[in-house]
Design a protein around this motif. Structure first.
Motif, PDB file in Angstrom:
ATOM      1  N   SER A 181      37.978  41.607  44.847  1.00  0.00           N
ATOM      2  CA  SER A 181      37.898  42.691  45.847  1.00  0.00           C
ATOM      3  C   SER A 181      37.339  42.831  47.025  1.00  0.00           C
ATOM      4  N   THR A 216      25.090  43.704  38.198  1.00  0.00           N
ATOM      5  CA  THR A 216      26.868  43.632  38.675  1.00  0.00           C
ATOM      6  C   THR A 216      26.473  43.461  40.567  1.00  0.00           C
ATOM      7  N   PRO A 217      27.672  42.661  40.675  1.00  0.00           N
ATOM      8  CA  PRO A 217      27.804  41.300  41.535  1.00  0.00           C
ATOM      9  C   PRO A 217      28.137  42.934  43.627  1.00  0.00           C
ATOM     10  N   ARG A 218      27.131  42.460  44.348  1.00  0.00           N
ATOM     11  CA  ARG A 218      27.577  43.722  45.582  1.00  0.00           C
ATOM     12  C   ARG A 218      27.776  42.413  46.608  1.00  0.00           C
ATOM     13  N   MET A 274      37.375  43.297  50.913  1.00  0.00           N
ATOM     14  CA  MET A 274      37.568  44.795  51.443  1.00  0.00           C
ATOM     15  C   MET A 274      36.732  45.581  50.921  1.00  0.00           C
ATOM     16  N   ALA A 314      30.540  47.512  45.216  1.00  0.00           N
ATOM     17  CA  ALA A 314      30.562  46.930  44.329  1.00  0.00           C
ATOM     18  C   ALA A 314      31.840  46.016  44.460  1.00  0.00           C
ATOM     19  N   ILE A 315      31.746  44.634  44.100  1.00  0.00           N
ATOM     20  CA  ILE A 315      32.641  44.200  44.259  1.00  0.00           C
ATOM     21  C   ILE A 315      33.591  44.410  42.378  1.00  0.00           C
ATOM     22  N   CYS A 316      35.109  44.096  42.816  1.00  0.00           N
ATOM     23  CA  CYS A 316      35.648  43.916  41.368  1.00  0.00           C
ATOM     24  C   CYS A 316      35.483  42.857  41.246  1.00  0.00           C
ATOM     25  N   MET A 317      35.665  41.927  40.234  1.00  0.00           N
ATOM     26  CA  MET A 317      36.804  41.059  39.952  1.00  0.00           C
ATOM     27  C   MET A 317      37.287  41.080  38.661  1.00  0.00           C
ATOM     28  N   THR A 318      38.865  40.299  38.067  1.00  0.00           N
ATOM     29  CA  THR A 318      39.222  40.027  37.257  1.00  0.00           C
ATOM     30  C   THR A 318      39.527  38.834  36.792  1.00  0.00           C
ATOM     31  N   HIS A 348      42.366  39.224  40.499  1.00  0.00           N
ATOM     32  CA  HIS A 348      42.007  40.122  41.788  1.00  0.00           C
ATOM     33  C   HIS A 348      40.038  40.152  42.029  1.00  0.00           C
TER      34      HIS A 348
END
Lengths: 276, 276
Positions: free
Chosen positions: B237, B155-157, B240, B246-250, B235
């Motif tokens: 995150s 998981t990217p952080r 922010m 964790a970085i949220c990406m879609t 998208h």
């Protein structure tokens, strides 16, 4: 088998796979939400500890769900196939508003309960509105095709994931758990490579997916859900790969979703939390 | 700085990042190909062992390249900044048909050679046709933006990857190595999340990318290259995210490519080996 048919006047209950190691004490957001989706103070929750080899797993969840406000919570200690015939347990299960399967070994659940009235009751209950969830092994068993076991690592290799039939509450997803913690992206990709129709759902620990009747998934918890969509797969070497070979695939789509994000399993679109 | 300008009548040399631990004995396909792309029996190869703390790293590669048929191979033992002033070494470097940077610590290469005539000579040489490659740390340094260090995990952080300026032979890619072996998909995604313009190239051990003058990459070796393309990012995150989040990406696109597969870095299209 395909998911149990939802009749015209009913809505399927939530399907709630959890990635394992969910917070049970200081910030139990996932289990709280599970109680809420099972009716809150009116919730009657059946705990199924079949996957676990520990004696107190079921009673621990009974206690937690009661603490979180469920009116009833009871562990049904299905440990041998003949336990499935106990009428009184089955009655409790059929009247439950929420059913929760604990962690352990998913092959124990499928071995002990597969093909029994208990498995049928769980499918029927979910189809008629009962929330059904599970953590770790209890998450894996929920879908039609479950990852029975596999190897860690980030490159998918042929033979890395072994599938087995699960309870079949949904056939839209293949679920993996402890996702980041156990480095399972390779085995999830290998599992999907067999037949790319399903969407891969990799659940970090302390992270759950609440899948509603419309097949929209919401992320709840402190980790991420990795959604892997092979709908746009351009090429796969899976058909030619020998055991242990790396699987070559192009056109994989991936989304990393955190708490509050949604993913629509029908339209295959992601809706990040910040954009809602 | 942007890649050194290739003048009108020249073709850039190959850029060859290797994921580390390449086979040097029984099946040295990557190093063989490197010699071939450096002129084969006419190859004059300069080895730069700056990243390594071991005394014999350079001489070991000298020997290997000679065994593989290069007419000359010489290790230039740049270990301190003042070494960059040695005129005779610089002459050898400028006349080399292939330049190979060994593994070790990429920050040693950038610290010792960054901003020196050696770095300039490597850039100029590649722009005028010399093949430049490197393994592990020597691979990381090749691109404009290099991953200096980072944490493992899938998981990217935020904060998981630290970037530093590399030699800048290409700005199209961010390179990561020992990819599967050290579970680095999270850090590659975290590195790309800073600015999604670059394409992520995750190299397994014993796997190299031969990037030609047209920016078409060919996979050589026993592992996979994971190509991560954020060109369709919907998208992120990242703006922010606090340290550790964790970085949220879609909308992440990913390709897993094995030996013989190609990827066009300009058109962002994958050409699997079986389809050529």
């Amino acid at each position: 088998m395909p998911p149990a048919k939802v009749s015209q006047h009913q809505r399927r209950g939530y399907i709630v796979p959890v990635g394992g190691a969910e917070d049970k004490d200081s910030n139990p957001t996932i289990l709280e939400r599970f109680v809420e989706r099972s009716g809150g103070e009116h919730a009657r929750i059946a705990v199924i500890p079949t996957a676990s080899r520990l004696d107190d797993t079921g009673s621990r969840y009974e206690h937690i769900f009661q603490q979180l406000g469920a009116s009833h919570a009871r562990s049904l200690e299905y440990h041998r196939r003949e336990d499935a015939d106990r009428g009184e347990w089955l009655s409790y299960l059929k009247e439950a508003t929420g059913i929760f399967l604990t962690g352990g070994n998913q092959l124990r659940i499928s071995t002990v309960l597969g093909g029994t009235d208990v498995a049928r009751a769980i499918r029927t209950a979910n189809a008629s509105g009962t929330t059904v969830g599970g953590t770790s092994a209890g998450a894996a068993i929920l879908s039609e095709h479950m990852i029975a076991f596999g190897a860690s690592g980030s490159t998918p290799r042929a033979g890395m994931a072994s599938l087995a039939p699960g309870f079949g509450l949904t056939n839209k997803v293949i679920i993996d758990q402890h996702f980041r913690q156990r480095d399972r992206i390779g085995r999830l990709l290998a599992a999907l490579a067999f037949n790319p129709f399903a969407i891969g759902i990799g659940l970090d620990e302390d992270t759950g997916a609440f899948i509603d009747a419309e097949d929209v998934l919401e992320v709840v918890g402190s980790g991420c859900i990795t959604v892997v969509d092979l709908g746009g797969l351009e090429h796969s070497s899976m058909d030619m790969a020998d055991e242990g070979d790396a699987i070559c695939m192009t056109g994989i789509k991936m989304h990393l979703l955190d708490n509050g994000s949604r993913y629509d399993l029908k339209s295959r679109t992601a809706h990040p939390s910040a954009h809602r």
